[in-house]
Design an enzyme around this catalytic site. Structure first.
Site, PDB file in Angstrom:
ATOM      1  N   SER A   1       0.800  -1.235   0.000  1.00 53.70           N
ATOM      2  CA  SER A   1       0.000   0.000   0.000  1.00 53.70           C
ATOM      3  C   SER A   1       0.830   1.280   0.000  1.00 53.70           C
ATOM      4  O   SER A   1       0.282   2.350  -0.275  1.00 53.70           O
ATOM      5  CB  SER A   1      -0.928   0.027   1.210  1.00 53.70           C
TER       6      SER A   1
ATOM      7  N   LYS B   1       0.602   3.401  -3.017  1.00 54.82           N
ATOM      8  CA  LYS B   1      -0.569   4.241  -3.264  1.00 54.82           C
ATOM      9  C   LYS B   1      -0.239   5.733  -3.141  1.00 54.82           C
ATOM     10  O   LYS B   1      -0.910   6.582  -3.742  1.00 54.82           O
ATOM     11  CB  LYS B   1      -1.690   3.872  -2.276  1.00 54.82           C
TER      12      LYS B   1
ATOM     13  N   TYR C   1      -2.798  -2.006 -10.646  1.00 53.81           N
ATOM     14  CA  TYR C   1      -2.789  -1.826  -9.189  1.00 53.81           C
ATOM     15  C   TYR C   1      -1.936  -2.924  -8.532  1.00 53.81           C
ATOM     16  O   TYR C   1      -1.051  -2.636  -7.716  1.00 53.81           O
ATOM     17  CB  TYR C   1      -4.233  -1.847  -8.680  1.00 53.81           C
TER      18      TYR C   1
ATOM     19  N   TYR D   1      -4.150   2.635   7.939  1.00 56.57           N
ATOM     20  CA  TYR D   1      -5.355   1.796   8.033  1.00 56.57           C
ATOM     21  C   TYR D   1      -6.288   2.363   9.092  1.00 56.57           C
ATOM     22  O   TYR D   1      -6.402   3.565   9.238  1.00 56.57           O
ATOM     23  CB  TYR D   1      -4.971   0.333   8.310  1.00 56.57           C
TER      24      TYR D   1
ATOM     25  N   VAL E   1       1.096  -3.788   3.822  1.00 61.89           N
ATOM     26  CA  VAL E   1       1.083  -5.102   4.462  1.00 61.89           C
ATOM     27  C   VAL E   1       2.379  -5.880   4.240  1.00 61.89           C
ATOM     28  O   VAL E   1       2.556  -6.950   4.817  1.00 61.89           O
ATOM     29  CB  VAL E   1      -0.127  -5.965   4.031  1.00 61.89           C
TER      30      VAL E   1
HETATM   31  N1  GLU Z   1      -2.004  -4.990  -2.768  1.00 62.63           N
HETATM   32  C1  GLU Z   1      -2.553  -5.164  -1.456  1.00 62.63           C
HETATM   33  C2  GLU Z   1      -4.032  -5.431  -1.539  1.00 62.63           C
HETATM   34  O1  GLU Z   1      -4.656  -4.933  -2.418  1.00 62.63           O
HETATM   35  C3  GLU Z   1      -2.252  -3.919  -0.686  1.00 62.63           C
HETATM   36  C4  GLU Z   1      -2.570  -4.134   0.706  1.00 62.63           C
HETATM   37  C5  GLU Z   1      -1.919  -3.166   1.628  1.00 62.63           C
HETATM   38  O2  GLU Z   1      -0.696  -3.052   1.721  1.00 62.63           O
HETATM   39  O3  GLU Z   1      -2.688  -2.518   2.336  1.00 62.63           O
HETATM   40  O4  GLU Z   1      -4.614  -6.124  -0.760  1.00 62.63           O
END
Ligand code: GLU
Length: 316
Positions: free
Chosen positions: A76, A79, A201, A252, A270
């Site tokens: 994530s 992002k 993504y 989160y 994660v």
């Molecule tokens: N690519 C992971 C997912 O879509 C990212 C999760 C994350 O790091 O929050 O679940």
């Protein structure tokens, strides 16, 4: 490990090195506490006993401790960069497509999306990041390539790459993300074919970088929008907005507790990494794969807490 190779060692270098060593000692009891993410099977193979931390100052010097040169899956954290690249090209394109409020729900929740008619709460939950990736793909024709090129340039390392095994594992176990994307497509909030947007993504989430590289790549936010080569990616206002979203939505469902303990704009993934921004001064990246129940690295949060407590470098 002092500053850049060959550079004279200053008092600052010694102080940063000593600080990072102290933090690594302090958090050693927490390394391995928590659980390595296993819903993406390729991530579950990483050993929970790793710990690395890097500090990059706005002049581009990097200090590090532990496994700070070992690459890990950004997940994530990526992002942040996809959002910045969309804002750099066409900030207006985000209007009406994604919000700026913390979600209060799991990062991959479908429920809220249904109530809110396909408009994700913020760009850092999965639904929001899928919309941002879709926009970046429309703007560039190659969303994951654009993120990768940017990160290679900022880290000054062309070997930074997408981990194909992680990307394939994400795609294979990506039903929930595909469901989010299909749901939003039904509301007209995904422009490209769903499998294309989702694939880009998964690919940018699967970029592997070290703490040293990720800290360098995040410095543009500490420099109020200015890239490593001195060019401007974002206006000052744009950098402020990305930092604000990191502060309110970057950790989160524990963004409040993270602000309370660390007090810096940050984004966790994660894969066990967390990047954090000290505006005007530095960017940090810490990595330790075992996660708490919210998905944040246990040792990583401990380390950043100690960093801001010891230095007073928080935004509060
Ligand atoms: N690519 C992971 C997912 O879509 C990212 C999760 C994350 O790091 O929050 O679940």
């Amino acid at each position: 490990m002092a500053g850049e190779e060959g550079a004279a060692v200053s008092a600052d270098d010694l102080a940063y090195d000593a600080l990072l060593e102290w933090i690594a000692d302090e958090v050693a009891p927490y390394v391995g506490e928590g659980r390595v993410a296993d819903y993406i099977p390729a991530l579950a193979r990483v050993s929970p006993d790793r710990f690395g931390m890097a500090l990059a100052t706005v002049d581009g010097r990097v200090y590090g401790v532990g496994d700070y040169r070992e690459r890990f899956s950004l997940q994530s954290i990526s992002k942040v960069y996809s959002l910045a690249l969309v804002m750099a090209r066409d900030a207006g394109s985000l209007r009406g497509r994604v919000g700026v409020e913390p979600s209060g729900n799991a990062f991959n929740s479908l429920i809220q999306l249904e109530y809110e008619r396909g408009i994700p709460r913020n760009p850092f939950i999965n639904a929001g990041a899928l919309v941002v990736t879709d926009l970046l793909h429309s703007l560039t024709g190659d969303a994951s390539g654009a993120v990768l090129d940017f990160l290679r340039a900022e880290a000054d390392d062309p070997t930074v790459t997408i981990d194909g095994a992680v990307a394939a594992s994400e795609a294979e176990h990506g039903d929930l993300n595909l469901a989010l994307a299909h749901f939003m497509a039904a509301y007209g909030n995904i422009e490209n074919p769903v499998d294309v947007a989702a694939d880009h993504y998964f690919r940018h989430c699967s970029i592997a970088m070290s703490c040293a590289e990720a800290a360098l790549a995040t410095l543009f936010l500490a420099r109020h929008g200015v890239r490593a080569d001195g060019s401007r990616l974002l206006p000052v206002l744009g950098a402020k907005r990305v930092n604000a979203l990191m502060m309110t939505c970057g950790a989160y469902d524990a963004a409040g507790e993270f602000a309370f303990r660390v007090g810096l704009p940050a984004k966790s993934g994660v894969g066990g990494g967390i990047v954090a921004v000290v505006p005007g001064r530095a960017a940090l990246c810490v990595w330790s794969p075992a996660l708490d129940r919210h998905g944040n690295s246990v040792a990583g949060v401990e380390a950043l807490d100690r960093f801001t407590t010891a230095t007073g470098w928080s935004v509060f």
